[in-house]
Design a protein around this motif. Structure first.
Motif, PDB file in Angstrom:
ATOM      1  N   MET A 190       0.964  -9.232  -8.604  1.00  2.77           N
ATOM      2  CA  MET A 190       0.308  -8.440  -7.575  1.00  2.77           C
ATOM      3  C   MET A 190       0.069  -9.210  -6.274  1.00  2.77           C
ATOM      4  O   MET A 190       0.133  -8.585  -5.220  1.00  2.77           O
ATOM      5  N   PRO A 191      -0.183 -10.510  -6.305  1.00  2.00           N
ATOM      6  CA  PRO A 191      -0.426 -11.187  -5.024  1.00  2.00           C
ATOM      7  C   PRO A 191       0.743 -11.058  -4.040  1.00  2.00           C
ATOM      8  O   PRO A 191       0.523 -10.813  -2.850  1.00  2.00           O
ATOM      9  N   ALA A 192       1.968 -11.176  -4.531  1.00  2.00           N
ATOM     10  CA  ALA A 192       3.132 -11.060  -3.639  1.00  2.00           C
ATOM     11  C   ALA A 192       3.289  -9.634  -3.114  1.00  2.00           C
ATOM     12  O   ALA A 192       3.617  -9.431  -1.943  1.00  2.00           O
ATOM     13  N   VAL A 193       3.041  -8.641  -3.968  1.00  3.44           N
ATOM     14  CA  VAL A 193       3.126  -7.238  -3.537  1.00  3.44           C
ATOM     15  C   VAL A 193       2.041  -6.958  -2.496  1.00  3.44           C
ATOM     16  O   VAL A 193       2.308  -6.351  -1.449  1.00  3.44           O
ATOM     17  N   LYS A 194       0.830  -7.410  -2.759  1.00  2.00           N
ATOM     18  CA  LYS A 194      -0.259  -7.183  -1.804  1.00  2.00           C
ATOM     19  C   LYS A 194       0.002  -7.892  -0.482  1.00  2.00           C
ATOM     20  O   LYS A 194      -0.332  -7.356   0.585  1.00  2.00           O
ATOM     21  N   ALA A 195       0.627  -9.050  -0.516  1.00  2.00           N
ATOM     22  CA  ALA A 195       0.969  -9.749   0.730  1.00  2.00           C
ATOM     23  C   ALA A 195       1.963  -8.923   1.542  1.00  2.00           C
ATOM     24  O   ALA A 195       1.838  -8.808   2.768  1.00  2.00           O
ATOM     25  N   GLU A 196       2.950  -8.341   0.883  1.00  2.00           N
ATOM     26  CA  GLU A 196       3.918  -7.478   1.578  1.00  2.00           C
ATOM     27  C   GLU A 196       3.229  -6.243   2.146  1.00  2.00           C
ATOM     28  O   GLU A 196       3.504  -5.824   3.270  1.00  2.00           O
ATOM     29  N   LEU A 197       2.320  -5.648   1.378  1.00  2.00           N
ATOM     30  CA  LEU A 197       1.605  -4.462   1.856  1.00  2.00           C
ATOM     31  C   LEU A 197       0.724  -4.795   3.057  1.00  2.00           C
ATOM     32  O   LEU A 197       0.612  -3.991   3.986  1.00  2.00           O
ATOM     33  N   ARG A 198       0.117  -5.966   3.061  1.00  5.14           N
ATOM     34  CA  ARG A 198      -0.701  -6.371   4.214  1.00  5.14           C
ATOM     35  C   ARG A 198       0.167  -6.505   5.466  1.00  5.14           C
ATOM     36  O   ARG A 198      -0.242  -6.100   6.551  1.00  5.14           O
ATOM     37  N   LYS A 199       1.368  -7.057   5.326  1.00  5.83           N
ATOM     38  CA  LYS A 199       2.278  -7.171   6.472  1.00  5.83           C
ATOM     39  C   LYS A 199       2.600  -5.785   7.031  1.00  5.83           C
ATOM     40  O   LYS A 199       2.617  -5.587   8.237  1.00  5.83           O
ATOM     41  N   ILE A 200       2.868  -4.851   6.142  1.00  2.40           N
ATOM     42  CA  ILE A 200       3.209  -3.484   6.562  1.00  2.40           C
ATOM     43  C   ILE A 200       2.006  -2.822   7.207  1.00  2.40           C
ATOM     44  O   ILE A 200       2.112  -2.208   8.271  1.00  2.40           O
ATOM     45  N   ASN A 201       0.852  -2.928   6.586  1.00  2.00           N
ATOM     46  CA  ASN A 201      -0.357  -2.287   7.085  1.00  2.00           C
ATOM     47  C   ASN A 201      -0.765  -2.861   8.442  1.00  2.00           C
ATOM     48  O   ASN A 201      -1.210  -2.128   9.324  1.00  2.00           O
ATOM     49  N   ASP A 202      -0.622  -4.173   8.613  1.00  2.00           N
ATOM     50  CA  ASP A 202      -0.970  -4.804   9.892  1.00  2.00           C
ATOM     51  C   ASP A 202      -0.078  -4.336  11.029  1.00  2.00           C
ATOM     52  O   ASP A 202      -0.498  -4.296  12.176  1.00  2.00           O
ATOM     53  N   SER A 203       1.172  -3.967  10.700  1.00  2.00           N
ATOM     54  CA  SER A 203       2.108  -3.558  11.747  1.00  2.00           C
ATOM     55  C   SER A 203       2.175  -2.045  11.937  1.00  2.00           C
ATOM     56  O   SER A 203       2.823  -1.557  12.849  1.00  2.00           O
ATOM     57  N   SER A 204       1.496  -1.271  11.077  1.00  2.00           N
ATOM     58  CA  SER A 204       1.596   0.195  11.178  1.00  2.00           C
ATOM     59  C   SER A 204       0.649   0.740  12.238  1.00  2.00           C
ATOM     60  O   SER A 204      -0.387   0.165  12.525  1.00  2.00           O
ATOM     61  N   GLN A 205       1.031   1.866  12.778  1.00  2.00           N
ATOM     62  CA  GLN A 205       0.221   2.533  13.790  1.00  2.00           C
ATOM     63  C   GLN A 205      -0.631   3.646  13.190  1.00  2.00           C
ATOM     64  O   GLN A 205      -1.650   4.011  13.724  1.00  2.00           O
ATOM     65  N   GLY A 206      -0.169   4.178  12.055  1.00  4.25           N
ATOM     66  CA  GLY A 206      -0.874   5.313  11.457  1.00  4.25           C
ATOM     67  C   GLY A 206      -1.684   4.897  10.254  1.00  4.25           C
ATOM     68  O   GLY A 206      -2.066   3.739  10.099  1.00  4.25           O
ATOM     69  N   GLY A 207      -1.952   5.883   9.391  1.00  6.88           N
ATOM     70  CA  GLY A 207      -2.720   5.622   8.186  1.00  6.88           C
ATOM     71  C   GLY A 207      -1.917   4.828   7.178  1.00  6.88           C
ATOM     72  O   GLY A 207      -0.708   4.719   7.258  1.00  6.88           O
ATOM     73  N   ALA A 208      -2.603   4.270   6.240  1.00  6.10           N
ATOM     74  CA  ALA A 208      -1.974   3.467   5.206  1.00  6.10           C
ATOM     75  C   ALA A 208      -1.739   4.345   3.975  1.00  6.10           C
ATOM     76  O   ALA A 208      -2.547   4.374   3.048  1.00  6.10           O
ATOM     77  N   TRP A 209      -0.640   5.089   3.987  1.00  7.63           N
ATOM     78  CA  TRP A 209      -0.296   5.988   2.897  1.00  7.63           C
ATOM     79  C   TRP A 209       0.800   5.363   2.056  1.00  7.63           C
ATOM     80  O   TRP A 209       1.733   4.772   2.588  1.00  7.63           O
ATOM     81  N   LEU A 210       0.703   5.537   0.739  1.00  4.29           N
ATOM     82  CA  LEU A 210       1.653   4.917  -0.168  1.00  4.29           C
ATOM     83  C   LEU A 210       1.878   5.834  -1.360  1.00  4.29           C
ATOM     84  O   LEU A 210       0.943   6.490  -1.832  1.00  4.29           O
ATOM     85  N   PHE A 211       3.122   5.872  -1.848  1.00  5.84           N
ATOM     86  CA  PHE A 211       3.451   6.619  -3.065  1.00  5.84           C
ATOM     87  C   PHE A 211       3.843   5.613  -4.131  1.00  5.84           C
ATOM     88  O   PHE A 211       4.644   4.712  -3.891  1.00  5.84           O
ATOM     89  N   ASP A 212       3.264   5.748  -5.327  1.00  8.43           N
ATOM     90  CA  ASP A 212       3.531   4.853  -6.455  1.00  8.43           C
ATOM     91  C   ASP A 212       4.434   5.581  -7.448  1.00  8.43           C
ATOM     92  O   ASP A 212       3.978   6.438  -8.202  1.00  8.43           O
ATOM     93  N   LEU A 213       5.709   5.240  -7.432  1.00  6.45           N
ATOM     94  CA  LEU A 213       6.708   5.860  -8.308  1.00  6.45           C
ATOM     95  C   LEU A 213       6.751   5.075  -9.620  1.00  6.45           C
ATOM     96  O   LEU A 213       7.302   3.980  -9.680  1.00  6.45           O
ATOM     97  N   GLY A 214       6.125   5.635 -10.653  1.00  9.76           N
ATOM     98  CA  GLY A 214       5.993   4.947 -11.930  1.00  9.76           C
ATOM     99  C   GLY A 214       4.634   4.274 -12.017  1.00  9.76           C
ATOM    100  O   GLY A 214       4.519   3.094 -12.323  1.00  9.76           O
ATOM    101  N   CYS A 215       3.587   5.039 -11.745  1.00 11.73           N
ATOM    102  CA  CYS A 215       2.230   4.495 -11.592  1.00 11.73           C
ATOM    103  C   CYS A 215       1.558   4.103 -12.901  1.00 11.73           C
ATOM    104  O   CYS A 215       0.491   3.492 -12.882  1.00 11.73           O
ATOM    105  N   GLY A 216       2.149   4.451 -14.048  1.00  7.29           N
ATOM    106  CA  GLY A 216       1.578   4.053 -15.334  1.00  7.29           C
ATOM    107  C   GLY A 216       0.154   4.523 -15.514  1.00  7.29           C
ATOM    108  O   GLY A 216      -0.172   5.676 -15.252  1.00  7.29           O
TER     109      GLY A 216
END
Length: 190
Positions: free
Chosen positions: A1-27
């Protein structure tokens, strides 16, 4: 999870809109719950009725439903700036159909983040030399892994689906013997 969260932070920091995400295979919803604590609004599906039932009991505020990559998810949920699919692609019988659904769920200019166990020459050689091939590739695991992905094969699948700018992060142990790999792929803008 740390590597995934690091990637998500990069995306969220650069986004202009809301932080929306779809989890395909959410278990069972544990990853979705962890990501919501990072400020993301998460929707997701999983084909396991047991997993979705557990998610509903443990995380009743999450938007997780029963469904699979073989469903028309875009008509049900729309498109998202980020689609996450962790440890799923190794379980699908029709990887091209899965990749098409993944591509369709990502909005133009958006990102797909996919993880799967890493397989490469040196890791496979190390397993063979240490006598661990049979245990790792066992055929006796009901509902287990049915596809084994390397960086070239997962790159080919994602490229074929239409993604570009595909890069990989290997996690767990040293890179040549990594446990998993995370693919970060972009859907081109029109």
């Amino acid at each position: 999870m740390p590597a995934v969260k690091a990637e998500l932070r990069k995306i969220n920091d650069s986004s202009q809109g809301g932080a929306w995400l779809f989890d395909l295979g959410c278990g069972n919803g544990s990853v979705a719950a962890s990501i919501t604590k990072e400020g993301w609004e998460v929707s997701g599906v999983d084909p396991s009725s047991e997993g979705i039932s557990a998610a509903a009991k443990t995380y009743p505020d999450l938007h997780l439903k029963e469904g699979s990559a073989y469903d028309d998810l875009v008509s049900l949920y729309g498109r998202f700036p980020v689609v996450l699919s962790l440890e799923v692609v190794e379980h699908v019988y029709a990887p091209r159909e899965y990749a098409r659904t993944l591509f369709d769920l990502v909005e133009p200019g958006g990102t797909a983040i996919i993880s799967t166990p890493y397989h490469g020459y040196l890791k496979n050689l190390a397993m063979a030399v240490t006598g661990k091939m049979d245990k790792h590739f066992t055929a006796l695991w009901d509902h287990g892994h049915i596809k084994f992905w390397s960086i070239p094969t997962l790159s080919a699948l994602l490229s074929e689906a239409g993604f570009n700018d595909i890069r990989f992060v290997r996690v767990g142990r040293v890179p040549p013997l990594a446990q998993s790999m995370i693919a970060i792929a972009q859907k081109p803008k029109p």
